[in-house]
Design an enzyme around this catalytic site. Structure first.
Site: not given
Ligand code: GLC
Length: 528
Positions: A325, A264, A98, A200
């Site tokens: 998750h 993401e 990640d 992320d």
């Molecule tokens: C992304 C992650 C999540 C996290 C957020 C802030 O969406 O997948 O788990 O809380 O970023 O970093």
């Protein structure tokens, strides 16, 4: 364009806290993952994505990084990590880490310095703003985790921006030193042998330099959506500078061989396709959450898949996700038989599937008693937003007291059905979820048409049935999925078709007629 190996890979996402506890503290760790590599190999996957393992105070369980060069001691150390890489690579399993570039933890040394005074070389590494003349927040921007995105900091009398938890200050991507440092961190891990990154919240990096208020979202429903969705995020998401920066970060990946970057993002088809065009490399893909966001109806899913595959073209790889998750488990969302059909589609469509740990067991959401809630979203919003603890419960290895995950009480309670739904029990049950995943992956890994073949939509006359062919040279594989909860008949294209696999795992063999009857929510793989 040089071919890399990612187009034929299947990625398995591990949430390290919840996978396997090797040192008896109730929390999963890196050595725990290494211990289970043979299980993963046997399952049929050939890449891993590890959710964040960086050093962190764990307010957001690793997505609040306090040192990007270290593994958090809860998970182990760099030696353990190097060993995991070595052992995974020995088994032809790639490892994605990640990467959390939008924000750090407030405990990061950069932020500690940044907040200590208005004049220091790290002040401008974060986004600081004066209060309005009446003392209020600089603008109406909202945090994803509830409330304003601004937090007043007494020491210097200014607000800092946090798009997520207050403990996660946003980095200032307009500062070239930040960019330089982030690239350095990427190279540190790539040189260590990491095969790439899952980036992320990749769409958040740049924010409007004029800090304009965001307009109201006319579609916002106060009881249905979280407060964050009450605004249209036109000044904080997907700015052109962000897209260009992703291209630059991706260029770092391409300095090394056969690496990969997946981003993401949550957006519309056109924007997803646009991002493929901007980055223009095979070693890149954004996530696609269409299985989760669109209704579970054959026509809605078909429309998206057909367009998506055609628009990005054969040189790039689509991705398909059934969970992570951050989202409710697919079985809880759709139902068991539907989730089995979804898995079959995900693993036979052209592109890269991402399996979230436990999906292969049919794991469900677990209601978490109030006193055991850990997720900051649930804590900040007093349970009004979907907390993510229910999808982060420990992996279910066997039916012993702690499900074979740990020798002690795990950090989150086990899912209710773990005694019947676990690796040991499901291995023995011929028609289990686990054996379904293994059988599909075995076919996928042995049939070239499923890894390399083109996607050819099938014009099924039955609106409840989605069909497509994967074709590579002489080999054809034909897929059909019944989205309804009733029997459905579907005419087959010309040919001598055999059922290679059904999601019910109860039939194989030649089809004598030109019409096939599908059981409720059944999906099948046919070969000639
Ligand atoms: C992304 C992650 C999540 C996290 C957020 C802030 O969406 O997948 O788990 O809380 O970023 O970093």
């Amino acid at each position: 364009m040089k071919k890399n190996s990612w187009g034929s890979r299947v990625v398995y996402q591990i949430y390290p806290r919840s996978f396997n506890d090797s040192n008896g503290d109730g929390i999963g760790d890196i050595n725990g993952v290494t211990e289970k590599l043979d299980y993963l190999k046997d399952l049929g996957i050939n890449a891993l994505w590890l959710s964040s393992i960086y050093r962190s105070p764990m307010h957001d369980f690793g997505y609040d990084v306090s040192d990007y060069y270290q593994v958090d001691p809860l998970f182990g150390n760099l030696v353990d990590f190097d060993n995991l890489l070595k052992q995974a690579h020995k088994r032809n399993i790639k490892v994605l880490m990640d990467f959390v570039p939008n924000h750090t933890s407030e405990d990061h040394a950069w932020f500690q310095k940044s907040r200590s005074s208005k004049r220091n070389d790290k002040r401008d590494w974060y986004i600081w703003k004066k209060p309005k003349s009446n003392g209020s927040v600089p603008n109406n921007w909202l945090s994803h985790f509830g409330g304003s995105a601004w937090k007043f900091d007494e020491k210097t009398g200014e607000y800092y921006l946090h798009s997520f938890d207050v403990s996660q200050p946003d980095l200032n991507w307009r500062n070239p030193d930040v960019v330089k440092e982030i690239k350095k961190i990427m190279r540190f891990w790539l040189k260590r042998g990491v095969d790439g990154f899952r980036v992320d919240v990749a769409y958040y990096l740049f924010k409007d330099p004029f800090f304009r208020d965001e307009p109201d979202n006319p579609d916002y429903k106060i009881n249905k959506n979280s407060q964050y969705h009450s605004l249209l995020h036109i000044y904080t998401l997907a700015l052109p500078e962000t897209l260009q920066m992703l291209k630059k970060l991706h260029a770092v990946i391409d300095e090394y061989e056969d690496r990969f970057m997946v981003c993401e993002i949550y957006t519309f088809l056109k924007e997803i396709v646009n991002l493929y065009r901007i980055i223009d490399r095979q070693s890149f893909a954004p996530f696609n959450f269409s299985f989760l966001s669109l209704p579970w109806k054959a026509q809605d899913q078909k429309l998206f898949i057909d367009e998506f595959d055609e628009m990005i073209g054969d040189d790039y790889f689509p991705t398909y996700v059934l969970g992570s998750h951050d989202f409710p488990r697919i079985v809880s969302k759709l139902g068991e038989n539907q989730a089995r059909a979804a898995a079959l589609l995900q693993l036979t469509l052209r592109g890269i599937p991402f399996i979230y740990y436990g999906e292969e067991l049919g794991m469900k959401n677990r209601d978490i008693p109030k006193e055991k809630i850990k997720d900051p979203i649930a804590l900040n919003t007093n349970g009004t937003a979907f907390g993510r603890d229910p999808v982060r419960t420990p992996m279910q290895w066997d039916n012993s007291k702690h499900a074979g995950f740990s020798d002690v009480e795990p950090w989150l309670p086990l899912e209710n059905e773990f005694r019947s739904r676990n690796v040991a029990t499901e291995t023995k049950d011929k028609t289990s979820f686990l054996n379904l995943y293994k059988s599909i992956l075995k076919l996928r890994n042995t049939r070239k048409s499923l890894t390399e073949g083109k996607y050819i939509p099938y014009a099924s006359k039955n609106p409840d049935v989605l069909g497509f062919t994967r074709r590579s040279h002489a080999e054809e594989t034909f897929i059909l999925a019944n989205f309804s909860t009733e029997l459905q008949e579907v005419a087959l294209p010309k040919g001598h078709w055999k059922i290679l696999l059904s999601t019910r795992l109860d039939r194989v063999g030649e089809i004598k007629k030109s019409i096939l009857t599908l059981q409720p929510s059944e999906a099948v793989i046919l070969g000639e």
